[in-house]
Scaffold this motif. Structure first.
Motif, mmCIF file in Angstrom:
data_model
loop_
_atom_site.group_PDB
_atom_site.id
_atom_site.type_symbol
_atom_site.label_atom_id
_atom_site.label_comp_id
_atom_site.label_asym_id
_atom_site.label_seq_id
_atom_site.Cartn_x
_atom_site.Cartn_y
_atom_site.Cartn_z
ATOM 1 N N LEU A 61 -33.892 -27.716 28.142
ATOM 2 C CA LEU A 61 -33.469 -26.352 27.837
ATOM 3 C C LEU A 61 -34.190 -25.345 28.729
ATOM 4 N N ASP A 62 -35.444 -25.619 29.065
ATOM 5 C CA ASP A 62 -36.177 -24.745 29.994
ATOM 6 C C ASP A 62 -35.465 -24.698 31.339
ATOM 7 N N ILE A 63 -35.060 -25.874 31.842
ATOM 8 C CA ILE A 63 -34.378 -25.926 33.134
ATOM 9 C C ILE A 63 -33.060 -25.171 33.076
ATOM 10 N N ARG A 64 -32.282 -25.391 32.008
ATOM 11 C CA ARG A 64 -30.988 -24.716 31.878
ATOM 12 C C ARG A 64 -31.167 -23.204 31.823
ATOM 13 N N PHE A 65 -32.135 -22.766 31.014
ATOM 14 C CA PHE A 65 -32.351 -21.328 30.874
ATOM 15 C C PHE A 65 -32.758 -20.696 32.198
ATOM 16 N N ARG A 66 -33.678 -21.337 32.907
ATOM 17 C CA ARG A 66 -34.183 -20.749 34.154
ATOM 18 C C ARG A 66 -33.115 -20.735 35.239
ATOM 19 N N ASN A 67 -32.258 -21.753 35.281
ATOM 20 C CA ASN A 67 -31.157 -21.729 36.240
ATOM 21 C C ASN A 67 -30.187 -20.595 35.940
ATOM 22 N N GLU A 68 -29.842 -20.424 34.664
ATOM 23 C CA GLU A 68 -28.926 -19.351 34.293
ATOM 24 C C GLU A 68 -29.581 -17.984 34.490
ATOM 25 N N ASN A 69 -30.876 -17.900 34.199
ATOM 26 C CA ASN A 69 -31.587 -16.635 34.369
ATOM 27 C C ASN A 69 -31.605 -16.212 35.834
ATOM 28 N N SER A 70 -31.732 -17.198 36.728
ATOM 29 C CA SER A 70 -31.701 -16.912 38.159
ATOM 30 C C SER A 70 -30.334 -16.387 38.574
ATOM 31 N N SER A 71 -29.275 -16.995 38.058
ATOM 32 C CA SER A 71 -27.919 -16.544 38.388
ATOM 33 C C SER A 71 -27.659 -15.141 37.862
ATOM 34 N N LEU A 203 -44.263 -16.231 32.122
ATOM 35 C CA LEU A 203 -44.301 -15.839 33.535
ATOM 36 C C LEU A 203 -43.322 -16.667 34.366
ATOM 37 N N ILE A 204 -43.217 -17.964 34.073
ATOM 38 C CA ILE A 204 -42.273 -18.807 34.807
ATOM 39 C C ILE A 204 -40.834 -18.348 34.557
ATOM 40 N N ASP A 205 -40.531 -18.014 33.299
ATOM 41 C CA ASP A 205 -39.194 -17.502 32.979
ATOM 42 C C ASP A 205 -38.923 -16.197 33.726
ATOM 43 N N LYS A 206 -39.935 -15.348 33.790
ATOM 44 C CA LYS A 206 -39.788 -14.082 34.509
ATOM 45 C C LYS A 206 -39.570 -14.327 35.992
ATOM 46 N N LEU A 207 -40.295 -15.310 36.546
ATOM 47 C CA LEU A 207 -40.148 -15.651 37.959
ATOM 48 C C LEU A 207 -38.735 -16.146 38.257
ATOM 49 N N SER A 208 -38.148 -16.898 37.318
ATOM 50 C CA SER A 208 -36.796 -17.434 37.527
ATOM 51 C C SER A 208 -35.753 -16.330 37.594
ATOM 52 N N GLY A 209 -36.095 -15.125 37.106
ATOM 53 C CA GLY A 209 -35.169 -14.006 37.211
ATOM 54 C C GLY A 209 -35.087 -13.449 38.619
ATOM 55 N N TYR A 210 -36.054 -13.796 39.470
ATOM 56 C CA TYR A 210 -36.074 -13.323 40.854
ATOM 57 C C TYR A 210 -35.499 -14.350 41.829
ATOM 58 N N MET A 211 -35.614 -15.638 41.495
ATOM 59 C CA MET A 211 -35.179 -16.674 42.430
ATOM 60 C C MET A 211 -34.982 -17.987 41.687
ATOM 61 N N LYS A 212 -34.255 -18.914 42.319
ATOM 62 C CA LYS A 212 -34.116 -20.252 41.755
ATOM 63 C C LYS A 212 -35.396 -21.040 42.032
ATOM 64 N N ILE A 213 -35.867 -21.751 41.027
ATOM 65 C CA ILE A 213 -37.116 -22.501 41.172
ATOM 66 C C ILE A 213 -36.968 -23.878 40.541
ATOM 67 N N ASP A 214 -37.733 -24.830 41.061
ATOM 68 C CA ASP A 214 -37.854 -26.163 40.464
ATOM 69 C C ASP A 214 -39.261 -26.285 39.883
ATOM 70 N N VAL A 215 -39.351 -26.562 38.594
ATOM 71 C CA VAL A 215 -40.641 -26.645 37.905
ATOM 72 C C VAL A 215 -40.879 -28.085 37.458
ATOM 73 N N THR A 216 -42.006 -28.655 37.876
ATOM 74 C CA THR A 216 -42.370 -30.011 37.476
ATOM 75 C C THR A 216 -43.839 -30.040 37.068
ATOM 76 N N TYR A 217 -44.195 -31.094 36.312
ATOM 77 C CA TYR A 217 -45.579 -31.293 35.878
ATOM 78 C C TYR A 217 -46.008 -32.688 36.326
ATOM 79 N N GLU A 218 -47.045 -32.754 37.138
ATOM 80 C CA GLU A 218 -47.514 -34.016 37.690
ATOM 81 C C GLU A 218 -48.894 -34.358 37.111
ATOM 82 N N PRO A 219 -49.070 -35.585 36.585
ATOM 83 C CA PRO A 219 -50.378 -35.982 36.042
ATOM 84 C C PRO A 219 -51.406 -36.168 37.162
ATOM 85 N N VAL A 220 -52.596 -35.630 36.932
ATOM 86 C CA VAL A 220 -53.675 -35.725 37.911
ATOM 87 C C VAL A 220 -54.913 -36.291 37.219
ATOM 88 N N SER A 221 -55.522 -37.303 37.825
ATOM 89 C CA SER A 221 -56.706 -37.921 37.239
ATOM 90 C C SER A 221 -57.922 -37.010 37.414
#
Length: 251
Positions: A61-71, A203-221
């Motif tokens: 749902l985060d991805i869907r919202f941010r894509n639509e918010n960018s559009s 803030l990420i949602d707000k950023l998506s209103g300015y441009m299309k973004i890809d958001v991922t979370y990577e595990p770091v030891s």
């Protein structure tokens, strides 16, 4: 603890960006011999163990919202620009002739065409017609020049607006970087930093209103078999460009 978290959720029902929380529990059984155990029954459990806190949040749902918010942001920007142009190029109004549906510029073109057509007629002398043609042409050029000057002003306003948007985006990226560092420090001490994550998601949602973004979370030891999630924000279609990569932030 579960009741406490439920009350916390209810209290924050109108808090902007708040994500509902829950207590993660597992069945607890203490190892060892149960003094009350018999040959006819197994050892009983010992209640529940709280393993941590988490959020009811759906990444899809985060991805869907941010894509639509960018559009929506892109369309709003275009609409604002077109509205400014339409206020200048009034081609749905009435021209000086007062004919309905005749734009100002179109009306002046028609007037010039009529003056040119009269050059071949016998209504009056050629000198008078030439004077009328020049007057009509001057009016047409004056309208075009006025439109050009006002459109140039719209362009300057748009450029100024984009510069402000760029500054706003850079501020958002810096704020996300700061939250990333605080979240990582908290996670090292066993705190999930759910409230800080909410602030970051806003803030990420707000950023998506300015441009299309890809958001991922990577595990770091971080050592001792422990890992923490690193936030990475990329520009779609350009994987080499990272706006945010953990504690690193671009512009």
């Amino acid at each position: 603890k579960a009741l406490e978290v439920t009350g916390h959720n209810i209290s924050n029902i109108n808090t902007i960006g708040y994500t509902r929380q829950r207590v993660d529990q597992v069945s607890l059984r203490v190892d060892g011999v149960d003094r009350y155990a018999t040959a006819f029954g197994g050892a009983s459990g010992s209640g529940v163990l709280i393993t941590g806190m988490s959020q009811f949040r759906d990444p899809y749902l985060d991805i869907r919202f941010r894509n639509e918010n960018s559009s929506v942001g892109a369309m709003d920007t275009k609409l604002n620009g077109l509205e400014e142009l339409s206020a200048i190029l009034d081609e749905v109004g009435t021209g000086d002739s007062g004919e309905e549906g005749e734009g100002i510029l179109a009306a002046q073109f028609l007037d010039l065409r009529e003056m040119l057509a009269k050059l071949t007629g016998d209504q009056t002398t050629e000198a008078e017609i030439l004077s009328l043609v020049r007057t009509s042409a001057d009016s047409l050029v004056g309208i075009i020049r006025s439109y050009a000057e006002r459109i140039a002003g719209v362009k300057e306003d748009q450029v100024d607006g984009l510069k402000k948007d760029v500054a706003a985006v850079n501020d958002i990226l810096k704020s996300i970087q700061s939250l990333n560092e605080n979240i990582q420090k908290s996670e090292l001490y066993g705190d999930n930093s759910l409230e800080l994550r909410d602030q970051r998601n806003v803030l990420i949602d707000k950023l998506s209103g300015y441009m299309k973004i890809d958001v991922t979370y990577e595990p770091v030891s971080v050592g001792a078999g422990k890992t923490v999630d690193k936030l990475v924000i990329k520009v779609p279609g350009d994987p080499s460009t990272k706006l945010v990569d953990g504690s690193y932030v671009g512009q």
